[in-house]
Design a protein around this motif. Structure first.
Motif, PDB file in Angstrom:
ATOM      1  N   LYS A  94       0.945  -1.114  -0.114  1.00 39.51           N
ATOM      2  CA  LYS A  94       0.105   0.170   0.146  1.00 39.51           C
ATOM      3  C   LYS A  94       0.941   1.116   0.114  1.00 39.51           C
ATOM      4  O   LYS A  94       0.497   2.248  -0.522  1.00 39.51           O
ATOM      5  CB  LYS A  94      -1.016  -0.060   1.170  1.00 39.51           C
ATOM      6  CG  LYS A  94      -2.057   1.048   1.140  1.00 39.51           C
ATOM      7  CD  LYS A  94      -2.995   0.835   2.430  1.00 39.51           C
ATOM      8  CE  LYS A  94      -4.094   1.892   2.586  1.00 39.51           C
ATOM      9  NZ  LYS A  94      -5.119   1.535   3.391  1.00 39.51           N
ATOM     10  N   SER A 140      -5.958  -5.902  -3.962  1.00 38.35           N
ATOM     11  CA  SER A 140      -6.909  -4.640  -3.526  1.00 38.35           C
ATOM     12  C   SER A 140      -6.375  -3.476  -2.882  1.00 38.35           C
ATOM     13  O   SER A 140      -6.693  -2.472  -3.341  1.00 38.35           O
ATOM     14  CB  SER A 140      -7.782  -5.671  -2.496  1.00 38.35           C
ATOM     15  OG  SER A 140      -8.810  -4.592  -1.674  1.00 38.35           O
ATOM     16  N   ALA A 141      -5.341  -3.751  -1.914  1.00 37.34           N
ATOM     17  CA  ALA A 141      -4.788  -2.725  -1.488  1.00 37.34           C
ATOM     18  C   ALA A 141      -4.054  -1.662  -2.438  1.00 37.34           C
ATOM     19  O   ALA A 141      -4.224  -0.354  -2.249  1.00 37.34           O
ATOM     20  CB  ALA A 141      -3.483  -3.099  -0.222  1.00 37.34           C
ATOM     21  N   LYS A 153      -4.772  -1.616  -5.920  1.00 36.64           N
ATOM     22  CA  LYS A 153      -5.766  -1.248  -6.838  1.00 36.64           C
ATOM     23  C   LYS A 153      -6.565   0.045  -6.336  1.00 36.64           C
ATOM     24  O   LYS A 153      -6.877   0.786  -6.873  1.00 36.64           O
ATOM     25  CB  LYS A 153      -6.624  -2.316  -7.375  1.00 36.64           C
ATOM     26  CG  LYS A 153      -5.813  -3.235  -8.087  1.00 36.64           C
ATOM     27  CD  LYS A 153      -5.138  -2.901  -9.637  1.00 36.64           C
ATOM     28  CE  LYS A 153      -4.482  -3.878 -10.395  1.00 36.64           C
ATOM     29  NZ  LYS A 153      -4.145  -3.453 -11.599  1.00 36.64           N
ATOM     30  N   LYS A 154      -6.815  -0.056  -5.096  1.00 34.90           N
ATOM     31  CA  LYS A 154      -7.614   0.848  -4.464  1.00 34.90           C
ATOM     32  C   LYS A 154      -6.722   2.107  -4.341  1.00 34.90           C
ATOM     33  O   LYS A 154      -7.632   3.345  -4.393  1.00 34.90           O
ATOM     34  CB  LYS A 154      -8.133   0.681  -2.912  1.00 34.90           C
ATOM     35  CG  LYS A 154      -9.304  -0.415  -2.888  1.00 34.90           C
ATOM     36  CD  LYS A 154      -9.534  -1.047  -1.447  1.00 34.90           C
ATOM     37  CE  LYS A 154     -10.724  -1.854  -1.393  1.00 34.90           C
ATOM     38  NZ  LYS A 154     -10.871  -2.373   0.048  1.00 34.90           N
ATOM     39  N   THR A 155      -5.423   2.042  -4.366  1.00 35.02           N
ATOM     40  CA  THR A 155      -4.582   3.238  -4.054  1.00 35.02           C
ATOM     41  C   THR A 155      -4.506   3.707  -5.438  1.00 35.02           C
ATOM     42  O   THR A 155      -4.713   5.119  -5.956  1.00 35.02           O
ATOM     43  CB  THR A 155      -3.237   3.014  -3.505  1.00 35.02           C
ATOM     44  OG1 THR A 155      -3.430   2.278  -2.208  1.00 35.02           O
ATOM     45  CG2 THR A 155      -2.294   4.082  -3.460  1.00 35.02           C
ATOM     46  N   ASN A 156      -4.294   3.025  -6.549  1.00 37.47           N
ATOM     47  CA  ASN A 156      -4.048   3.495  -7.866  1.00 37.47           C
ATOM     48  C   ASN A 156      -4.167   2.227  -8.665  1.00 37.47           C
ATOM     49  O   ASN A 156      -3.539   1.214  -8.974  1.00 37.47           O
ATOM     50  CB  ASN A 156      -2.582   4.016  -8.099  1.00 37.47           C
ATOM     51  CG  ASN A 156      -2.291   4.556  -9.458  1.00 37.47           C
ATOM     52  OD1 ASN A 156      -2.995   4.160 -10.276  1.00 37.47           O
ATOM     53  ND2 ASN A 156      -1.202   5.483  -9.282  1.00 37.47           N
ATOM     54  N   GLN A 157      -5.139   2.588  -9.657  1.00 36.94           N
ATOM     55  CA  GLN A 157      -5.709   1.595 -10.418  1.00 36.94           C
ATOM     56  C   GLN A 157      -5.013   1.260 -11.602  1.00 36.94           C
ATOM     57  O   GLN A 157      -5.031   0.125 -12.317  1.00 36.94           O
ATOM     58  CB  GLN A 157      -6.948   1.967 -11.082  1.00 36.94           C
ATOM     59  CG  GLN A 157      -8.529   1.707 -10.233  1.00 36.94           C
ATOM     60  CD  GLN A 157      -9.145   0.280 -10.290  1.00 36.94           C
ATOM     61  OE1 GLN A 157      -8.605  -0.594 -11.154  1.00 36.94           O
ATOM     62  NE2 GLN A 157      -9.756  -0.302  -9.349  1.00 36.94           N
TER      63      GLN A 157
END
Length: 226
Positions: free
Chosen positions: A130, A164-165, A167-171
């Motif tokens: 993350k 998930s960590a 992609k939630k920060t930067n797709q």
């Protein structure tokens, strides 16, 4: 740098291979990259980058490290411009065998971007993945340090949680899984769990026939092209 397309594969010989054995496998990886039309990253020891660049056309030649340095003083360091001039178009940063302080990592990623070099940044745990995502590298290689070279792959939960960590920060960041990848079945599993790519080292370099293992892994990756 050519556009990165998922799924892709990274072969990381580390220091297992050098000279003719490295050249032979790099040329074969080059053929497979063209045949299966996927990005194949091959990490190359610094002293071998120029030669591998001269004998290949399709692989993404990747430096195994890069220092945050500008031309000038820096005895014994790996100058980004020198790596680029030799043929490297990507670099691995923060590997468990060469960890970087967060502030140094941030500066090194910035230097790579100045040269349009792809950054592949390693992260061990969920929190590190993350944190690395905040630095906006192109690729994050998730691999628990304790599983590197063990032949034991990451758990389903680890793979899902790190993806998930990030992609939630930067797709836009691609997520690669690396630890313990030994077979084409490992490749298939990781991609089905949502990974964009896989990487492997000892399962290829120590195999009785490295070329066969390399082909099977690249072939398995190509089956997931959209």
């Amino acid at each position: 740098m050519k556009k990165i397309r998922a799924p892709f594969f990274m072969f990381n010989p580390k220091s297992y291979l050098y000279g003719e054995k490295l050249y032979e496998l790099a040329k074969y990886a080059d053929q497979l990259a063209e045949q299966y039309e996927i990005n194949v990253f091959v990490t190359v020891p610094f002293a071998e980058i120029k030669i591998v660049n001269e004998i290949t056309e399709n692989i993404v030649i990747t430096a195994q490290h890069m220092d945050v340095l500008d031309p000038g003083r820096g005895m014994g360091a790996t100058l980004p411009e020198s790596l680029f001039f030799a043929g490297a178009r990507a670099c691995v940063l923060n590997h468990a065998e060469y960890p970087l302080h967060y502030s140094v990592l941030e500066k090194t990623i910035k230097r790579a971007k100045e040269l349009d070099m792809v950054t592949i940044v390693c992260a061990s745990g969920y929190n590190e993945a993350k944190a690395v995502a905040l630095l906006e590298p192109e690729i994050i290689l998730c691999e628990p340090t304790e599983l590197i070279g063990s032949g034991t792959v990451s758990s389903d939960d680890y793979i899902k949680e790190t993806i998930s960590a990030i992609k939630k920060t930067n797709q836009k960041i691609y997520v690669m899984q690396g630890a313990g990848v030994s077979t084409s079945e490992d490749i298939k599993r990781n991609l089905e769990l949502g990974s964009d790519a896989n990487g492997a080292t000892s399962s290829i370099t120590t195999a009785k026939n490295p070329s066969i293992v390399l082909k099977k892994m690249i072939e398995a990756t190509a089956k997931y092209k959209t």
